[in-house]
Scaffold this active site. Structure first.
Site, short mmCIF file in Angstrom:
data_model
loop_
_atom_site.label_atom_id
_atom_site.label_comp_id
_atom_site.label_asym_id
_atom_site.label_seq_id
_atom_site.Cartn_x
_atom_site.Cartn_y
_atom_site.Cartn_z
N TYR A 241 77.45 117.07 -74.99
CA TYR A 241 77.42 116.86 -73.72
C TYR A 241 76.38 117.46 -72.69
O TYR A 241 75.74 116.64 -71.69
CB TYR A 241 78.88 117.54 -73.24
CG TYR A 241 79.10 117.34 -71.90
CD1 TYR A 241 79.77 116.20 -71.34
CD2 TYR A 241 79.16 118.45 -71.22
CE1 TYR A 241 80.26 116.16 -70.03
CE2 TYR A 241 79.77 118.40 -69.72
CZ TYR A 241 80.01 116.95 -69.24
OH TYR A 241 80.57 116.94 -67.98
N LYS B 145 73.97 115.46 -70.55
CA LYS B 145 73.79 115.75 -68.84
C LYS B 145 72.32 116.33 -68.51
O LYS B 145 72.04 116.13 -67.35
CB LYS B 145 74.89 116.87 -68.61
CG LYS B 145 76.57 116.05 -68.71
CD LYS B 145 76.49 114.96 -67.78
CE LYS B 145 78.13 114.75 -67.73
NZ LYS B 145 78.02 113.38 -66.79
N1 LIG Z 1 85.38 117.77 -63.67
C1 LIG Z 1 84.49 118.69 -63.44
O1 LIG Z 1 84.47 119.80 -63.11
C2 LIG Z 1 83.12 117.96 -64.11
C3 LIG Z 1 82.09 119.11 -64.16
C4 LIG Z 1 80.71 118.56 -64.55
C5 LIG Z 1 80.71 117.33 -64.83
N2 LIG Z 1 81.72 116.34 -64.48
C6 LIG Z 1 81.36 114.80 -64.72
O2 LIG Z 1 82.17 114.38 -63.89
C7 LIG Z 1 82.50 112.77 -64.06
C8 LIG Z 1 83.90 112.63 -64.10
O3 LIG Z 1 84.81 113.56 -64.64
P1 LIG Z 1 86.25 114.01 -64.38
O4 LIG Z 1 86.43 115.24 -64.35
O5 LIG Z 1 86.95 113.20 -63.16
O6 LIG Z 1 86.96 113.16 -65.79
P2 LIG Z 1 88.00 112.27 -66.01
O7 LIG Z 1 88.35 112.32 -67.50
O8 LIG Z 1 89.20 112.81 -65.05
O9 LIG Z 1 87.68 111.02 -65.87
C9 LIG Z 1 86.64 110.28 -66.40
C10 LIG Z 1 86.98 108.77 -66.34
O10 LIG Z 1 85.98 108.01 -67.23
C11 LIG Z 1 86.60 107.00 -67.98
N3 LIG Z 1 85.75 106.81 -69.07
C12 LIG Z 1 85.34 107.35 -70.19
N4 LIG Z 1 84.89 106.63 -71.34
C13 LIG Z 1 84.53 105.67 -70.48
C14 LIG Z 1 83.60 104.60 -70.82
N5 LIG Z 1 83.13 104.34 -72.19
N6 LIG Z 1 83.43 103.60 -70.00
C15 LIG Z 1 84.01 103.51 -68.80
N7 LIG Z 1 84.80 104.63 -68.41
C16 LIG Z 1 85.02 105.66 -69.36
C17 LIG Z 1 87.86 107.44 -68.48
O11 LIG Z 1 88.62 106.72 -68.81
C18 LIG Z 1 88.49 108.33 -67.26
O12 LIG Z 1 89.20 107.78 -66.53
C19 LIG Z 1 82.00 112.82 -65.92
O13 LIG Z 1 80.82 112.44 -65.85
C20 LIG Z 1 82.10 114.43 -66.20
O14 LIG Z 1 81.22 114.43 -67.18
C21 LIG Z 1 82.83 116.77 -64.47
#
Ligand SMILES: NC(=O)c1ccc[n+]([C@@H]2O[C@H](COP(=O)([O-])OP(=O)(O)OC[C@H]3O[C@@H](n4cnc5c(N)ncnc54)[C@H](O)[C@@H]3O)[C@@H](O)[C@H]2O)c1
Length: 324
Positions: A164, A168
């Site tokens: 990851y 990233k």
């Molecule tokens: N939540 C945090 O604190 C955090 C921190 C750093 C980075 N991020 C990044 O932010 C983004 C959103 O994360 P989140 O926390 O909302 O996660 P989440 O799991 O709530 O939502 C992610 C969504 O992506 C969809 N997804 C997964 N694989 C997929 C694919 N192959 N094609 C299309 N959609 C797909 C999933 O079905 C899900 O609905 C991600 O890229 C994550 O890495 C989040």
């Protein structure tokens, strides 16, 4: 009048979490939105059309325009389909927001090749898979907004997340590179490194968080200058306003940047540049490097992951004696 009136956006992974908040706000600001989400589990397994369909319903009920897409960003044909759906349904593509993400956390020595490949495929290749087809059309129309999603795990480093973190960090490099490819055509490309309580962060055990915090590697959010907990609401919807601002006309000249967005705190990451340098004519000797690296370059810098006390480390004794 919304700041995105008449714009057409693809928001990947917008059936849940941060992406859902962005799709809802984009629609409220006047954009027509392709809500992409195959509805997978956090580890990428399964398929459920419910989440994307639900977000589309909510947008329509609120008077907005949206259409669901269930393709995976991990496939190039998936990215192409989303962009094509935007053009076929709404006539153009103005904005791509790459939010889709999965986790397959594992220490590197236990990681399977599949876990490595799958995470790189959704995050890093997933960004390329939407950006490539969208960039062709955006270049022709001399307008576009691309907003990517990085993470402090990639920008700083995190235990158990080499797949990851590598993806990233790659998204950081991709953002800066694509910004340079497309900026001249009136297209901006920026990245957000978010912090929010979603099902994704719920998978990180408290024990791992504590370990990271003790080692001083808990992430940029906790190292940022503003510490007031009132700012750290961790609501996924808090990320949406910055994603909408970056897509608006007011952000026409903001390009190649990576922003931290956590609760109601927005920060800017610095560009990685050499912090300090040491120089001598000719080749360095090992003792000279020992002195220069320890006493100049890394003076007052902490090892983010020092060896445990019970691990016998050649060299540690020498340093201990010289300090005594
Ligand atoms: N939540 C945090 O604190 C955090 C921190 C750093 C980075 N991020 C990044 O932010 C983004 C959103 O994360 P989140 O926390 O909302 O996660 P989440 O799991 O709530 O939502 C992610 C969504 O992506 C969809 N997804 C997964 N694989 C997929 C694919 N192959 N094609 C299309 N959609 C797909 C999933 O079905 C899900 O609905 C991600 O890229 C994550 O890495 C989040």
């Amino acid at each position: 009048m919304g700041v995105l009136d008449g714009k057409v956006a693809v928001v990947t992974g917008s059936g849940r979490g941060i992406g859902r908040g962005i799709a809802m706000l984009y629609a409220a600001e006047g954009a027509k939105v392709i809500v992409n989400d195959p509805g997978v589990a956090v580890d990428g397994s399964g398929h459920d059309e419910g989440p994307a369909a639900q977000v589309v319903n909510e947008i329509k009920e609120a008077g907005g325009e949206a259409s669901a897409n269930f393709d995976s960003v991990a496939k190039f044909s998936g990215g192409e389909n989303m962009v094509k759906q935007a053009v076929d349904t709404y006539g153009r593509i103005d904005i791509v927001v790459n939010v889709a993400g999965i986790l397959r956390d594992r220490m590197v020595f236990n990681m399977t090749h599949q876990e490595w490949d799958d995470v790189i495929a959704v995050h890093l290749k997933g960004h390329y898979n939407t950006i490539k087809p969208a960039s062709v059309l955006m270049r022709q129309q001399r307008y576009g907004r691309i907003i990517n999603f990085s993470s402090s795990s990639g920008l700083i480093g995190n235990t158990g997340q080499v797949n990851y973190g590598a993806a990233k960090a790659g998204i950081g490099g991709l953002t800066r590179g694509v910004a340079r490819d497309l900026g001249r055509y009136g297209i901006t490309v920026n990245s957000i490194s978010p912090g929010a309580a979603t099902r994704m962060t719920a998978t990180v055990p408290d024990a791992a968080r504590d370990l990271r915090a003790q080692a001083g590697v808990s992430g940029a959010a906790s190292n940022a200058p503003v510490q007031e907990s009132a700012f750290l609401r961790r609501d996924p919807d808090d990320v949406a306003p910055m994603a909408a601002f970056l897509a608006s006309d007011d952000a026409w000249n903001i390009n190649g940047q990576i922003f931290y967005v956590n609760g109601s705190r927005v920060g800017l990451t610095n560009h990685p540049v050499p912090e300090d340098g040491v120089f001598k004519p000719g080749l360095w000797t090992m003792p000279e490097l020992d002195d220069a690296v320890h006493n100049v370059l890394l003076k007052d810098k902490k090892n983010p992951a020092p060896p445990r006390e019970d691990v016998e480390v050649p060299g540690r004794d020498v340093d201990a004696k010289s300090l005594a």
